[in-house]
Design an enzyme around this catalytic site. Structure first.
Site, PDB file in Angstrom:
ATOM      1  N   SER A 177       0.593  -1.392  -0.288  1.00  0.00           N
ATOM      2  CA  SER A 177      -0.188  -0.310  -0.186  1.00  0.00           C
ATOM      3  C   SER A 177       0.849   0.991   0.242  1.00  0.00           C
ATOM      4  O   SER A 177       1.630   1.373  -1.100  1.00  0.00           O
ATOM      5  CB  SER A 177      -0.836  -0.294   1.549  1.00  0.00           C
ATOM      6  N   HIS A 181      -7.304  -5.498  -1.560  1.00  0.00           N
ATOM      7  CA  HIS A 181      -6.019  -5.109  -1.515  1.00  0.00           C
ATOM      8  C   HIS A 181      -5.497  -5.510  -0.094  1.00  0.00           C
ATOM      9  O   HIS A 181      -5.346  -5.232   1.155  1.00  0.00           O
ATOM     10  CB  HIS A 181      -6.512  -3.518  -0.390  1.00  0.00           C
ATOM     11  N   ASP A 223      -8.531  -4.765  -5.969  1.00  0.00           N
ATOM     12  CA  ASP A 223      -8.710  -3.743  -5.278  1.00  0.00           C
ATOM     13  C   ASP A 223      -9.664  -2.140  -5.476  1.00  0.00           C
ATOM     14  O   ASP A 223      -9.643  -1.858  -6.564  1.00  0.00           O
ATOM     15  CB  ASP A 223      -6.664  -3.086  -4.714  1.00  0.00           C
TER      16      ASP A 223
END
Length: 688
Positions: A530, A647, A615
């Site tokens: 991320s 994600h 995601d």
């Protein structure tokens, strides 16, 4: 009793999807396959590194402990997330079903019958669950393929059919609340009316009837009930200033009014009403650097009591009495967590439990009568132990260890460190070194946390243990902008992405490790998910001389397209996001300056990019862009897509496949050890 399943949106967090073992550290580690055109220097490193040895700078070798199998580190836990039903009659936990998918299991607390599986998830596994207040049903959230449109499910204890309580297509459930005085009712936020905001709905457990309770005016991000289970407090985001606001109302038919405003740059929020419903427990940085735990009169807005404050750490976990709406203890975590007891009624209990545990202590479940607790003991060098605590007479009984196989292996200590950045700012960090060898010029992995408004903390970390076992020094740095260390530290990260001080902190930490003789300057990898994936791309583009390789998991490459594609329910927080990062949608030069996509030609080291196809936070276009830019310039990049993930990687087959690939990649690039690579049945990984 107020509890939350899985999550509401953590303020602007781009952290990867949470693990089923929040207390176990067995998070989702993701990676791809080895690039076919890896450099000859990297191939030579892999050939020079014996499978069970590490070579120091002087050429001497020392024995590393045996390899810990990836299955032990990253497969499903044996059991995890123990809970008590509110009446204390049942024990529950997550454990794999016969087909290896995590489900909820229950057993009478007196062990009069054998454990039995009561849920039947067959794909992604259940990661968070809880009990209805009457102990008749288990509640859990589940999405499809990582899309984060969570549905709320209820499974009856008596063996009846599981029901989807929020069966609305494309709608997300969050902010779940229950109350012991209203056992047949739930409150849950749904973005059913408007995808960008969550109204509060009241659901009857017996009939499944869903009715609108409180409509969102357009800026509320979370809600709070009073002791009568009425919505009387709300937290909102000012869309023009980025301020956070706590609102209250006297009754359900009364207008909302602003109680306290936290201007952008301040931290704080509401926790709970007191037993009378006329005061709020809240955290606030107003008038201090770190947040304080306060009690505020909602009529006057005056602070009636300052309950706790720490000079270096914000308020962390807060322990509330299960029915009395009373704060009992608060946790502060600068380098390691510590509890401050506020209620003498539990002082002896926590003192006893701290004597009996070896790691960080968490009280994870309590009965309504408060005679029994479940605690989690999380050391840094071993798996979590869950235990049942009887308060009277005082007795602690071990229930299970989440990963008992780990007890057969030598794990590494996580060492807190303080690192000085180039401008003098002190960075709390954690260093994990391979056991059994001298810590001299080792290959090193800089493991960058997501968020970025999150933090690394002390405790068992599966990724750190895995990498240390393979022969790498592991450095985890709380760069400026990380949360938990006060508002000055957090705000020092504003406008500092990519080419600014947030990235400089990572650079300075690597150089510190090199200067200390811990890291080989030719063998450093930057790796993260991320925001950590973004930091990986930024590290390879803006400081290419520093890193031998990089691993980017669900990381954004173009901040303008990231902002343009965020989920609609982040709309109330958009202004705060812009103030933290910069107005990249209206400032093309800023976006070009901080987005690695526009500097791909500067990458010198092999890169792996990992992406979940579904995601909703960092869409697959972010990965496609950087991969295509590198391939256009004939730069070494490997691209792995998981079509059934979002994600982060929830399915254990995907985690195991991913970690098998990362081992091979790191062994080739840095010279560490690797368990043999074998096909993982059920993995959805696609090499693109």
């Amino acid at each position: 009793m107020l509890w939350s399943l899985l999550m509401t949106i953590t303020a602007l967090g781009f952290a990867t999807e949470s693990s089923p073992e929040s207390a176990d550290g067995g998070g989702h580690v993701t990676i791809g396959s080895t690039p076919a055109d890896a450099s000859s220097r990297a191939q030579a490193r892999a050939q020079e590194a014996p499978a069970a040895r590490a070579t120091g700078p002087a050429g001497s070798s020392q024995e590393l402990p045996p390899l810990i199998p990836r299955e032990v580190l990253f497969g499903n836990p044996t059991r995890t997330q123990a809970q008590l039903s509110p009446d204390g009659a049942q024990l529950s936990w997550l454990a794999p079903s016969a087909d290896g998918v995590l489900n909820v299991w229950v057993q009478p607390a007196d062990r009069s019958r054998e454990p039995r599986q009561i849920t039947d998830d067959r794909k992604r596994g259940i990661r968070r669950y809880g009990w209805s207040e009457d102990g008749s049903q288990v509640l859990y959230l589940q999405d499809v393929g990582g899309d984060e449109n969570w549905h709320l499910y209820a499974t009856p204890l008596d063996g009846g059919k599981t029901r989807d309580l929020t069966p609305f297509e494309g709608v997300r459930a969050q902010n779940l609340m229950t109350d012991p005085e209203h056992p047949n009712e739930l409150l849950v936020g749904l973005n059913r009316r408007d995808p960008s905001v969550f109204d509060l709905y009241r659901i009857r457990l017996d009939s499944g009837e869903v009715t609108l309770d409180t409509e969102n005016p357009g800026d509320v991000v979370s809600w709070l009930t009073d002791p009568d289970f009425r919505i009387r407090a709300a937290e909102a985001m000012d869309p023009t200033s980025g301020d956070s606001i706590v609102r209250v109302r006297a009754d359900e038919d009364q207008p909302w009014r602003e109680l306290v405003r936290f201007p952008f740059g301040e931290n704080g929020g509401a926790l709970d009403f007191d037993a009378d419903g006329d005061k709020l427990y809240l955290t606030s940085s107003l008038g201090s650097d770190t947040t304080r735990l306060l009690l505020m009169d909602i009529e006057s807005g005056e602070v009636s009591d300052t309950l706790a404050v720490h000079d270096k750490a914000d308020v962390g976990a807060v322990m509330m009495h299960p029915t009395a709406h009373r704060v009992q203890a608060v946790e502060f975590d600068y380098l390691q967590p510590e509890w401050e007891v506020l209620d003498p009624a539990i002082a002896d209990d926590l003192a006893f439990l701290e004597e009996q545990t070896t790691g960080s202590l968490s009280v994870v479940s309590r009965t309504l009568a408060d005679e029994r607790w479940i605690i989690a003991d999380q050391p840094d060098d071993g798996p979590v132990t869950y235990s049942l605590y009887e308060r009277e007479p005082r007795r602690l009984e071990t229930l299970f260890v989440t990963r008992p196989e780990l007890l057969d292996y030598e794990l590494a200590a996580m060492q807190p460190r303080l690192i000085e950045a180039r401008d003098g700012l002190t960075l709390p960090a954690y260093l994990t070194l391979p056991p059994g060898i001298a810590p001299e010029a080792l290959p090193m992995v800089l493991l960058v946390h997501g968020g970025p408004w999150a933090r690394d903390d002390w405790g068992y970390d599966a990724q750190a243990q895995w990498l240390a076992n393979r022969g790498y020094a592991v450095l985890q740095v709380n760069f400026r902008g990380s949360t938990g260390f006060g508002k000055a530290f957090l705000n020092a990260g504003n406008g500092e992405w990519g080419v600014g001080a947030m990235q400089h902190d990572l650079t300075d930490a690597v150089r510190w490790a090199i200067e200390q003789g811990l890291a080989d300057p030719e063998r450093v990898c930057i790796y993260g998910g991320s925001y950590g994936g973004y930091a990986t791309l930024a590290g390879l583009t803006f400081t290419p001389e520093l890193y031998a390789c990089g691993v980017d998991i669900v990381g954004p490459s173009n901040i303008q397209t990231l902002f343009a594609s965020i989920p609609p329910y982040w709309a109330p927080m958009k202004r705060q996001l812009v103030k933290r990062v910069g107005d990249v949608e209206n400032d093309a030069e800023l976006n070009r300056r901080i987005s690695p996509l526009f500097h791909a030609e500067q990458i010198q080291a092999p890169l792996m990019v990992l992406q979940g196809a579904n995601d909703p936070r960092v869409k697959i276009a972010e990965a496609d862009q950087i991969v295509n830019a590198m391939r256009d310039k004939d730069l070494p990049v490997t691209y792995i897509v998981f079509p059934d993930e979002g994600h982060g990687f929830a399915r254990p087959e995907n985690r195991l496949d991913a970690n098998a690939r990362i081992e091979q990649f790191l062994a080739e690039q840095l010279g560490g050890r690797a368990e043999p690579l074998t096909p993982i049945e059920g993995s959805s990984a696609e090499v693109r």
